[in-house]
Design an enzyme around this catalytic site. Structure first.
Site, PDB file in Angstrom:
ATOM      1  N   CYS A 180      -0.986   4.199  10.991  1.00  0.00           N
ATOM      2  CA  CYS A 180      -1.028   5.081  11.721  1.00  0.00           C
ATOM      3  C   CYS A 180      -2.167   5.733  12.607  1.00  0.00           C
ATOM      4  O   CYS A 180      -2.621   6.531  12.502  1.00  0.00           O
ATOM      5  CB  CYS A 180      -0.827   6.623  10.657  1.00  0.00           C
ATOM      6  SG  CYS A 180      -2.161   6.723   9.435  1.00  0.00           S
ATOM      7  N   ASP A 207      -0.155   0.027  -5.329  1.00  0.00           N
ATOM      8  CA  ASP A 207      -1.261   0.910  -4.624  1.00  0.00           C
ATOM      9  C   ASP A 207      -2.670   0.658  -5.601  1.00  0.00           C
ATOM     10  O   ASP A 207      -2.465   0.600  -6.813  1.00  0.00           O
ATOM     11  CB  ASP A 207      -0.951   2.356  -4.253  1.00  0.00           C
ATOM     12  CG  ASP A 207      -1.661   3.205  -3.330  1.00  0.00           C
ATOM     13  OD1 ASP A 207      -1.436   3.176  -2.138  1.00  0.00           O
ATOM     14  OD2 ASP A 207      -3.245   3.216  -3.554  1.00  0.00           O
ATOM     15  N   PRO A 213       1.263   7.774  -0.758  1.00  0.00           N
ATOM     16  CA  PRO A 213       2.071   8.544  -1.680  1.00  0.00           C
ATOM     17  C   PRO A 213       3.495   8.218  -1.967  1.00  0.00           C
ATOM     18  O   PRO A 213       3.982   8.794  -2.943  1.00  0.00           O
ATOM     19  CB  PRO A 213       1.590  10.058  -1.224  1.00  0.00           C
ATOM     20  CG  PRO A 213       1.752   9.885   0.284  1.00  0.00           C
ATOM     21  CD  PRO A 213       0.943   8.477   0.494  1.00  0.00           C
ATOM     22  N   GLY A 214       3.825   7.333  -1.199  1.00  0.00           N
ATOM     23  CA  GLY A 214       5.228   6.955  -1.438  1.00  0.00           C
ATOM     24  C   GLY A 214       6.351   7.127  -0.620  1.00  0.00           C
ATOM     25  O   GLY A 214       7.694   6.992  -0.797  1.00  0.00           O
ATOM     26  N   CYS A 260       0.949  -1.200  -0.156  1.00  0.00           N
ATOM     27  CA  CYS A 260       0.016   0.021   0.059  1.00  0.00           C
ATOM     28  C   CYS A 260       0.831   1.462   0.021  1.00  0.00           C
ATOM     29  O   CYS A 260       1.132   1.837   1.090  1.00  0.00           O
ATOM     30  CB  CYS A 260      -0.826   0.006   1.209  1.00  0.00           C
ATOM     31  SG  CYS A 260      -2.224  -1.257   1.170  1.00  0.00           S
TER      32      CYS A 260
HETATM   33  C1  LIG Z   1      -1.558   4.431   4.811  1.00  0.00           C
HETATM   34  S1  LIG Z   1      -1.670   4.899   3.293  1.00  0.00           S
HETATM   35  C2  LIG Z   1      -0.002   4.248   2.531  1.00  0.00           C
HETATM   36  C3  LIG Z   1       1.162   5.467   2.810  1.00  0.00           C
HETATM   37  C4  LIG Z   1       2.303   4.786   2.155  1.00  0.00           C
HETATM   38  N1  LIG Z   1       2.837   3.742   2.638  1.00  0.00           N
HETATM   39  C5  LIG Z   1       3.310   5.928   2.411  1.00  0.00           C
HETATM   40  O1  LIG Z   1       4.324   5.733   3.225  1.00  0.00           O
HETATM   41  O2  LIG Z   1       3.527   7.258   1.626  1.00  0.00           O
HETATM   42  C6  LIG Z   1      -2.649   3.499   2.686  1.00  0.00           C
HETATM   43  C7  LIG Z   1      -2.783   3.357   0.999  1.00  0.00           C
HETATM   44  O3  LIG Z   1      -3.260   2.083   1.028  1.00  0.00           O
HETATM   45  C8  LIG Z   1      -3.931   2.199  -0.423  1.00  0.00           C
HETATM   46  N2  LIG Z   1      -4.907   1.055  -0.449  1.00  0.00           N
HETATM   47  C9  LIG Z   1      -6.117   0.881   0.076  1.00  0.00           C
HETATM   48  N3  LIG Z   1      -6.688  -0.514  -0.100  1.00  0.00           N
HETATM   49  C10 LIG Z   1      -5.769  -0.988  -1.036  1.00  0.00           C
HETATM   50  C11 LIG Z   1      -5.776  -2.145  -1.803  1.00  0.00           C
HETATM   51  N4  LIG Z   1      -6.629  -3.012  -1.530  1.00  0.00           N
HETATM   52  N5  LIG Z   1      -4.702  -2.467  -2.459  1.00  0.00           N
HETATM   53  C12 LIG Z   1      -3.633  -1.791  -2.723  1.00  0.00           C
HETATM   54  N6  LIG Z   1      -3.743  -0.357  -2.024  1.00  0.00           N
HETATM   55  C13 LIG Z   1      -4.530  -0.017  -1.295  1.00  0.00           C
HETATM   56  C14 LIG Z   1      -4.330   3.505  -0.419  1.00  0.00           C
HETATM   57  O4  LIG Z   1      -4.776   4.097  -1.717  1.00  0.00           O
HETATM   58  C15 LIG Z   1      -3.280   4.300   0.472  1.00  0.00           C
HETATM   59  O5  LIG Z   1      -2.745   4.980  -0.641  1.00  0.00           O
END
Ligand SMILES: C[S@@+](CC[C@H](N)C(=O)[O-])C[C@H]1O[C@@H](n2cnc3c(N)ncnc32)[C@H](O)[C@@H]1O
Length: 456
Positions: free
Chosen positions: A397, A297, A277-278, A274
């Site tokens: 988080c 993602d 934004p990276g 997941c």
């Molecule tokens: C907490 S954020 C991740 C933050 C990221 N790891 C960072 O450090 O910038 C969670 C992410 O999970 C993605 N997401 C949610 N459900 C998902 C799925 N079933 N498969 C892939 N990505 C998913 C969302 O789009 C979101 O960008």
């Protein structure tokens, strides 16, 4: 002049822009992060920071301000005058939570009522704000504790249940502005040019560079690359930002990749499931510790930000970026097991409320069970992709046990080949199956880490 509600009316007025942004957010959804840039874009550059401060202040204190306003008015405003209600809240916010000169706050609020096309309300706005000034000492007396600390009742109850000893500290920090924290980069060119070593050496060198640019910072203990700025600055002011010498990232987020680096051997094949934004993908790529990195993602727009960041850091080639649902690996997995998986799962965001105070206005208690179910689905779907002996870091988080230690306990109970490693106290409060970082108690945002290894 048309009545309030038109998007063009007064949109260059800072108060009106803030009122419209919050009203739009609460009535129409979305997020402050998405709505704010649109609101700021039409304001003169000199007014943008003030408008942003108003929006964050309103989001932070809305629950308290709404209750205070109700005390100060004989009868509630009609639904069509919700803009006026927000305008009054904005005045109250300034009177109760800032050192803005009270006379100016009242005068500007009264004028703004007229700008909204509601000149009839000038007397009302004036009377409510002046009464607030007179009764300042008693305005919140007798209000529910959750309202006094501007938290929704459901969240206050959950925090009280999960962290009774830390409740006051958590609520207090949630209402403060978060510091700006940097991750000092490890881009080869930058490291060589500056004669910087790895980790802490690079951090010391960049700290000196910042000081030369008039930016004060302090290293954050327990992390290798985190520098906290004494005051936030626009990223353009950070020396070498465009070339990847530093990235903006909270220390708790940095510790996720630091933990994975400590847990798996160099060259490990990493899936960041997941990724957008990276921030963590970029950290992993920059570290040079991992072999192949796949960043996944399911949100194509957010994935663009992953690509942009990797571009800035000069690491595009180090990562395969893919848009897919991590929960259905049959559609995208190449069948090669990963040595390391980072599942930085979608969550309630209750650890980052000070950065995103609109979470308190938008999240509902009913959102938590579906989030817990989605996290469980991702854990179950990704586990078989882990090589025997490999490590999955489950991170959120969130500060809610349902999403963290309870989630992992349930996963361990149904997954016989999974073990949770005990984690060092430098990561946060050591809990069953992981470590919890609590904002206001530990440095940085609220964060959960569980290091799960698959039996060899
Ligand atoms: C907490 S954020 C991740 C933050 C990221 N790891 C960072 O450090 O910038 C969670 C992410 O999970 C993605 N997401 C949610 N459900 C998902 C799925 N079933 N498969 C892939 N990505 C998913 C969302 O789009 C979101 O960008």
């Amino acid at each position: 002049m048309s009545r309030g509600g038109s998007d063009s009316l007064g949109s260059r007025d800072v108060r009106i822009a803030a009122v419209r942004t919050l009203q739009g957010l609460v009535d129409g959804g979305g997020s402050l992060t998405r709505r704010l840039p649109r609101a700021l874009a039409v304001l003169p550059a000199a007014d943008r920071a003030r408008c942003q401060g108003f929006c964050y202040g309103l989001a932070r204190w809305h629950i308290e301000l709404q209750a205070v306003a109700a005390r100060l008015m004989k009868s509630p405003l009609k639904p069509k005058d919700r803009d006026l209600a927000w305008l009054i809240e904005l005045g109250l916010y300034q009177l109760l939570h800032t050192d803005a000169p009270p006379g100016r706050v009242v005068d500007e609020s009264v004028e703004a009522a007229a700008t909204l096309g509601k000149g009839w309300a000038r007397g009302l706005v004036n009377a409510v704000l002046r009464r607030a000034l007179r009764e300042r000492g008693t305005l919140v007396a007798g209000l529910d504790e959750a309202v006094r600390v501007a938290h929704p009742a459901w969240l206050h109850e959950r925090l009280a249940e999960d962290w009774p000893e830390d409740l006051a500290a958590l609520c207090a920090i949630n209402n403060q502005q978060a510091p700006m924290t940097l991750r000092v980069g490890a881009r080869d060119g930058a490291v060589d040019r500056a004669g910087e070593g790895a980790g802490e050496g690079a951090r010391d060198a960049y700290r000196a560079t910042l000081a030369g640019a008039g930016i004060e910072s302090l290293p954050i203990e327990g992390s290798a690359r985190a520098l906290q700025l004494s005051r936030p600055v626009p990223v353009e002011r950070l020396p070498g930002f465009a070339e990847g010498r530093a990235s903006v990232q909270d220390v708790s987020a940095q510790l996720a990749i630091e933990r994975l680096i400590a847990a798996v051997p160099a060259g490990a094949r990493l899936l960041d499931a997941c990724a957008a934004p990276g921030g963590k993908t970029a950290h992993a790529a920059e570290s040079g510790h991992f072999g192949d990195i796949v960043a996944l993602d399911d949100d194509p727009n957010r994935l663009e930000r992953v690509r942009e960041t990797l571009q800035r850091l000069g690491r595009v080639d180090a990562v395969q970026v893919r848009c897919a649902d991590a929960g259905t690996p049959g559609r995208w997995w190449d069948g090669h097991p990963y040595d390391a998986i980072l599942l930085d799962a979608p969550c309630s965001g209750t650890g980052v409320i000070r950065r995103h105070p609109d979470i308190k206005l938008l999240r509902r208690d009913a959102d938590i069970a579906p989030l817990v179910a989605a996290q469980a689905r991702l854990l179950d779907a990704l586990w078989p992709l882990l090589a025997p002996g490999g490590t999955l870091l489950y991170a959120t988080c969130s500060v809610l046990k349902a999403e963290n230690e309870d989630q992992v306990a349930a996963f361990l109970a149904r997954t016989p080949d999974a073990r949770a490693a005990s984690l060092p106290a430098t990561l946060g409060r050591v809990r069953p199956h992981g470590a919890q970082r609590l904002p206001g108690v530990h440095e940085g945002d609220g964060f959960w880490y569980a290091q799960l290894s698959r039996a060899p």
